[in-house]
Write a protein that holds these residues in place. Sequence first.
Motif, short mmCIF file in Angstrom:
data_model
loop_
_atom_site.label_atom_id
_atom_site.label_comp_id
_atom_site.label_asym_id
_atom_site.label_seq_id
_atom_site.Cartn_x
_atom_site.Cartn_y
_atom_site.Cartn_z
N GLU A 225 0.82 -1.21 0.00
CA GLU A 225 0.00 0.00 0.00
C GLU A 225 0.86 1.27 0.00
OE1 GLU A 225 0.14 -1.75 4.20
OE2 GLU A 225 -0.16 -2.43 2.12
N ASP A 226 2.01 1.22 0.72
CA ASP A 226 2.91 2.38 0.70
C ASP A 226 3.56 2.55 -0.67
OD1 ASP A 226 2.38 3.02 3.29
OD2 ASP A 226 4.19 2.13 4.14
N GLN A 227 3.92 1.44 -1.30
CA GLN A 227 4.51 1.50 -2.63
C GLN A 227 3.53 2.13 -3.63
OE1 GLN A 227 7.60 0.46 -3.12
NE2 GLN A 227 7.84 0.38 -5.33
N LYS A 228 2.26 1.72 -3.56
CA LYS A 228 1.24 2.27 -4.45
C LYS A 228 1.04 3.76 -4.19
CE LYS A 228 -3.63 1.71 -5.74
NZ LYS A 228 -4.89 0.96 -5.47
N LEU A 229 1.01 4.14 -2.92
CA LEU A 229 0.82 5.55 -2.56
C LEU A 229 1.94 6.42 -3.14
CD1 LEU A 229 -0.82 7.62 -0.90
CD2 LEU A 229 0.68 7.10 1.03
N LEU A 230 3.17 5.97 -3.01
CA LEU A 230 4.30 6.74 -3.51
C LEU A 230 4.30 6.81 -5.04
CD1 LEU A 230 7.20 5.57 -1.16
CD2 LEU A 230 5.98 7.74 -1.13
N ARG A 231 3.96 5.69 -5.68
CA ARG A 231 3.96 5.69 -7.15
C ARG A 231 2.88 6.63 -7.70
NH1 ARG A 231 7.22 2.25 -9.56
NH2 ARG A 231 8.09 0.46 -8.40
N GLU A 232 1.72 6.65 -7.11
CA GLU A 232 0.66 7.54 -7.56
C GLU A 232 1.06 9.00 -7.35
OE1 GLU A 232 -2.80 6.30 -5.46
OE2 GLU A 232 -3.23 4.61 -6.81
N ALA A 233 1.66 9.28 -6.20
CA ALA A 233 2.12 10.65 -5.93
C ALA A 233 3.21 11.05 -6.91
CB ALA A 233 2.61 10.77 -4.49
N ASN A 234 4.09 10.12 -7.23
CA ASN A 234 5.17 10.42 -8.18
C ASN A 234 4.62 10.64 -9.59
OD1 ASN A 234 8.11 10.59 -8.62
ND2 ASN A 234 7.80 8.78 -9.90
N LYS A 235 3.59 9.89 -9.95
CA LYS A 235 2.96 10.08 -11.26
C LYS A 235 2.34 11.46 -11.37
CE LYS A 235 -0.60 8.15 -14.29
NZ LYS A 235 -1.65 7.09 -14.44
N ALA A 236 1.63 11.88 -10.31
CA ALA A 236 1.01 13.21 -10.32
C ALA A 236 2.08 14.30 -10.38
CB ALA A 236 0.15 13.39 -9.06
N ARG A 237 3.17 14.08 -9.68
CA ARG A 237 4.25 15.07 -9.72
C ARG A 237 4.88 15.14 -11.11
NH1 ARG A 237 9.95 14.88 -8.62
NH2 ARG A 237 10.71 16.89 -7.83
N GLY A 238 5.02 13.97 -11.76
CA GLY A 238 5.58 13.95 -13.10
C GLY A 238 4.71 14.71 -14.09
N GLU A 239 3.38 14.54 -13.98
CA GLU A 239 2.48 15.26 -14.88
C GLU A 239 2.57 16.76 -14.66
OE1 GLU A 239 -1.28 13.56 -13.98
OE2 GLU A 239 -0.95 11.71 -15.14
N ALA A 240 2.67 17.16 -13.40
CA ALA A 240 2.79 18.59 -13.10
C ALA A 240 4.10 19.15 -13.66
CB ALA A 240 2.71 18.82 -11.59
N ARG A 241 5.17 18.39 -13.52
CA ARG A 241 6.47 18.86 -14.03
C ARG A 241 6.46 18.93 -15.55
NH1 ARG A 241 11.36 15.75 -11.24
NH2 ARG A 241 12.49 17.38 -12.37
N ARG A 242 5.78 17.97 -16.21
CA ARG A 242 5.68 18.03 -17.67
C ARG A 242 4.92 19.28 -18.11
NH1 ARG A 242 5.35 12.43 -17.12
NH2 ARG A 242 3.08 12.47 -16.96
N GLY A 243 3.84 19.60 -17.39
CA GLY A 243 3.08 20.81 -17.73
C GLY A 243 3.93 22.06 -17.59
N ILE A 244 4.72 22.11 -16.54
CA ILE A 244 5.62 23.25 -16.36
C ILE A 244 6.65 23.31 -17.48
CG2 ILE A 244 7.39 24.22 -14.85
CD1 ILE A 244 5.83 23.10 -12.47
N GLY A 245 7.18 22.14 -17.85
CA GLY A 245 8.17 22.09 -18.91
C GLY A 245 7.61 22.57 -20.25
N VAL A 246 6.38 22.15 -20.57
CA VAL A 246 5.75 22.59 -21.81
C VAL A 246 5.55 24.10 -21.81
CG1 VAL A 246 3.62 22.47 -23.17
CG2 VAL A 246 4.64 20.37 -22.27
#
Length: 397
Positions: A225-246
Amino acid sequence: MGIFDFVKSGVREMMIARPDAAKHLIVYKHPDQNVPFWSQLTVDSDECALFFKDGRYMGYLPTGRHTLQTQNIPFLNNLVNKFTGGDVFIAEIFFVKTQPVRGVPFGGPLESMEDPVLYEFVTPRIFGEFSLVVVDPVRFVVGYHGQCGGSGDNDVVLSWIKGKFFMSVKTVIGQVCAQQQKSLLNLGGMSMELGARIVQSAPNLEEIGCKILEIGNFNINFAAEDQKLLREANKARGEARRGIGVAQDSARAKQFELDQRFQQDARYVQQLAGNWQNYAAGQAMMGAGQGMAQGGDGSGVAGLGAQVAIGAGLAQAMNPALAAQGQPQFVPPHMQQPGAPQGYPGAPQGYPGAPQAAPAAAPSIEQRLERLGELKSKGLITDEEFQARKAKILEEI
């Protein structure tokens, strides 16, 4: 107790050493606190002996055989029991191993930690084995004695050490992730680096006088459950960083476009127009010309003429110096007065406003009225414009 019993008891106390059955213990405490003078105390090569009284450290004896008397061991004067005539001193004697203890296994969850990058609370789990050595026996016994002294069991001592070790691991993990701005998800690939940092500095073990010598088979993981929580948070962070990069790339592209346009305008001003006023006037004329080429804004012939007039007016208004100097100005054909010079001196043949070889004859009133009717029938002028122009033509009769 008779004399024989006293002598027998005294002989028993004359030899003080760690018994063979307790050789494996990290800390061994001598069971009797009443020790006669002239007793022989033996300290093995892998240990030292510490003397405490009422919980306070009094002295230290290194490897070897020692005769307990005040003449050669001065700190024993502080341990003499005067009620026995000065023949007995009272002390707690601890034998502490100073050689490494190897192959100590560990495993289990750390306390809950906040990911310094993803800001989620999870509980890492660590597994492996370590080797340790007691580098400060006094500090170790002071901490150990208050926790589990007298237990006579290595498991109890090692359990206490492991608790301190887990706290040190948590501290080091937090420091490394915060300094390098890495998520706890990266810990799996940082086992060697973390192990080296823990060996170099394990703050909670330094507090109790221990040092980790090496860590083997070090592994860090998370519950599902902790692994899933971190991966989902990391995915959301990646999307936000991609938006900033664009957004940043778009801003850089727009800035590049503006820089290129500025350089082009600067080159045109310098090479063609001579100054900014001339260039601005030329741009205004070009804009009016483009409007004429596209048929104006749908207002008919009057609109086309207005656009030409606006372009010319803008050119003259934005370049007053040119007009003031009396330099030749371009005059559109529809604004030229009868008999006035056409165009400007030196204009090439075929260019709007250039002198013609033979001016065309003016159309007759009938031709002009007929042309005006055609414009109205094609919808290029309104009824009001048609009547106004018709009346003006008829006034010339």
